[in-house]
Design a protein around this motif. Structure first.
Motif, PDB file in Angstrom:
ATOM      1  N   THR A 117       7.131   4.971   3.601  1.00 42.02           N
ATOM      2  CA  THR A 117       7.830   3.713   3.347  1.00 42.02           C
ATOM      3  C   THR A 117       7.550   2.702   4.455  1.00 42.02           C
ATOM      4  O   THR A 117       7.250   1.533   4.190  1.00 42.02           O
ATOM      5  N   ARG A 118       7.637   3.166   5.695  1.00 48.68           N
ATOM      6  CA  ARG A 118       7.368   2.259   6.817  1.00 48.68           C
ATOM      7  C   ARG A 118       5.935   1.733   6.757  1.00 48.68           C
ATOM      8  O   ARG A 118       5.680   0.551   7.020  1.00 48.68           O
ATOM      9  N   HIS A 119       5.020   2.608   6.415  1.00 48.94           N
ATOM     10  CA  HIS A 119       3.619   2.189   6.345  1.00 48.94           C
ATOM     11  C   HIS A 119       3.417   1.132   5.261  1.00 48.94           C
ATOM     12  O   HIS A 119       2.653   0.179   5.452  1.00 48.94           O
ATOM     13  N   ARG A 120       4.084   1.297   4.137  1.00 50.50           N
ATOM     14  CA  ARG A 120       3.930   0.315   3.061  1.00 50.50           C
ATOM     15  C   ARG A 120       4.418  -1.064   3.500  1.00 50.50           C
ATOM     16  O   ARG A 120       3.806  -2.091   3.152  1.00 50.50           O
ATOM     17  N   ILE A 121       5.530  -1.103   4.243  1.00 47.09           N
ATOM     18  CA  ILE A 121       6.018  -2.383   4.742  1.00 47.09           C
ATOM     19  C   ILE A 121       5.025  -2.972   5.735  1.00 47.09           C
ATOM     20  O   ILE A 121       4.705  -4.172   5.691  1.00 47.09           O
TER      21      ILE A 121
ATOM     22  N   ALA B 283       1.817  -2.428   5.901  1.00 47.06           N
ATOM     23  CA  ALA B 283       0.651  -2.881   5.145  1.00 47.06           C
ATOM     24  C   ALA B 283       0.950  -4.175   4.409  1.00 47.06           C
ATOM     25  O   ALA B 283       0.081  -5.047   4.263  1.00 47.06           O
ATOM     26  N   GLY B 284       2.196  -4.323   3.950  1.00 48.43           N
ATOM     27  CA  GLY B 284       2.596  -5.554   3.277  1.00 48.43           C
ATOM     28  C   GLY B 284       2.555  -6.752   4.199  1.00 48.43           C
ATOM     29  O   GLY B 284       2.180  -7.858   3.787  1.00 48.43           O
ATOM     30  N   VAL B 285       2.946  -6.546   5.452  1.00 49.78           N
ATOM     31  CA  VAL B 285       2.874  -7.627   6.433  1.00 49.78           C
ATOM     32  C   VAL B 285       1.426  -8.052   6.638  1.00 49.78           C
ATOM     33  O   VAL B 285       1.094  -9.242   6.652  1.00 49.78           O
ATOM     34  N   GLU B 286       0.546  -7.059   6.784  1.00 47.27           N
ATOM     35  CA  GLU B 286      -0.872  -7.358   6.991  1.00 47.27           C
ATOM     36  C   GLU B 286      -1.479  -8.082   5.790  1.00 47.27           C
ATOM     37  O   GLU B 286      -2.374  -8.920   5.939  1.00 47.27           O
TER      38      GLU B 286
ATOM     39  N   SER C 210       7.444 -10.091   5.269  1.00 43.95           N
ATOM     40  CA  SER C 210       7.595 -10.731   6.575  1.00 43.95           C
ATOM     41  C   SER C 210       7.939  -9.660   7.598  1.00 43.95           C
ATOM     42  O   SER C 210       8.322  -8.541   7.253  1.00 43.95           O
ATOM     43  N   THR C 211       7.826 -10.002   8.860  1.00 48.39           N
ATOM     44  CA  THR C 211       8.183  -9.031   9.902  1.00 48.39           C
ATOM     45  C   THR C 211       9.666  -8.687   9.845  1.00 48.39           C
ATOM     46  O   THR C 211      10.067  -7.582  10.223  1.00 48.39           O
TER      47      THR C 211
END
Length: 275
Positions: free
Chosen positions: A41-45, A47-50, A55-56
């Motif tokens: 889950t953390r990785h998906r967020i 990756a979404g920022v990138e 947003s951060t």
């Protein structure tokens, strides 16, 4: 209940399954790791920022939700499952259901959003607090990668009364005209404003004390990773049911009981008593 739903369900389900596989492969952590789901889950967020989707600030929101999920036991409690079933019934009874999508939702569950939209013939609309046209277009493109045929939110030709920030901007033929709106990971002020417009709101929130959950017609106190597929599963199971059956499910749902059960689980942990 809706003629085009069944015809397209199989193809979309395969697309969703494929999308989930791609997301999982991005994390170099074995699936039997005790914190695999959390790390994914953390990785998906991240990756979404990138990708310009989240947003951060979305990382902070995710951390807060993760804490509540930990206290819930990281499982769908019985009251949340009943809420998901009631949500499915509301969507199947609706004339114009809409799924509202923000950055975190797009990053975490893009395939599941599409799957639910197909199961209920709902529209998908992007709605952001930190709205820019670039972010809206990026999220819409991301959702189309997961099978969405149409994504609303780019027109923004109407406003939700009583809001001064960017989340007031909606499509007139989308959220503004909807009778049932799914608002996962929602801001409390917009949830209140949508309720004042007379809309039936389904809210997914891990905090039963949040303003969003408290104003919802159907508060689903669960992790969105579990809740969205659960609502879609109930919608498929209930598809074709008589309106009388769906109405009974809607009218029989105890929203206060659902909130109380979730709060009790958070404070006391799992018990032998049914929720």
């Amino acid at each position: 209940m809706r003629t085009r739903r069944a015809a397209r369900r199989g193809a979309v389900f395969l697309a969703v399954r494929g999308g989930l596989a791609r997301m999982s492969d991005e994390v170099d952590v074995p699936e039997d790791h005790p914190r695999y789901q959390s790390l994914l889950t953390r990785h998906r967020i991240e990756a979404g920022v990138e990708k310009g989707i989240t947003s951060t600030q979305g990382l902070i929101a995710e951390g807060r939700g993760e804490a509540f999920d930990y206290l819930l036991g990281e499982e769908t409690i019985p009251s949340a499952d009943r809420a998901a079933r009631a949500a499915a019934a509301h969507f199947l009874l609706a004339e114009h259901p809409v799924i509202s999508v923000n950055g975190n939702v797009a990053a975490l569950v893009p395939g599941e959003v599409v799957e639910l939209a197909e199961a209920t013939d709902a529209d998908i609309e992007v709605n952001l607090f930190g709205r820019t046209e670039e972010r809206v277009r990026a999220i819409a493109a991301h959702l189309r990668e997961y099978g969405a045929s149409e994504v609303k939110g780019l027109t923004a030709d109407a406003r939700i009364p009583g809001l001064s920030h960017e989340r007031a901007k909606v499509d007139r033929d989308g959220i503004y005209d909807a009778d049932v709106v799914l608002v996962p990971l929602e801001d409390g002020d917009r949830a209140e404003a949508l309720g004042e417009m007379g809309k039936t709101e389904v809210v997914i929130d891990l905090n039963p004390l949040s303003r969003s959950a408290r104003v919802a017609t159907v508060p689903i106190i669960d992790n969105i990773l579990r809740a969205l597929p659960n609502v879609a599963r109930h919608a498929r199971d209930l598809s074709g049911s008589p309106r009388e059956t769906l109405t009974e499910i809607v009218e029989g749902f105890d929203r206060e009981g659902a909130l109380d059960a979730a709060e009790r689980r958070l404070r006391e942990g799992a018990t032998r008593e049914s929720e």
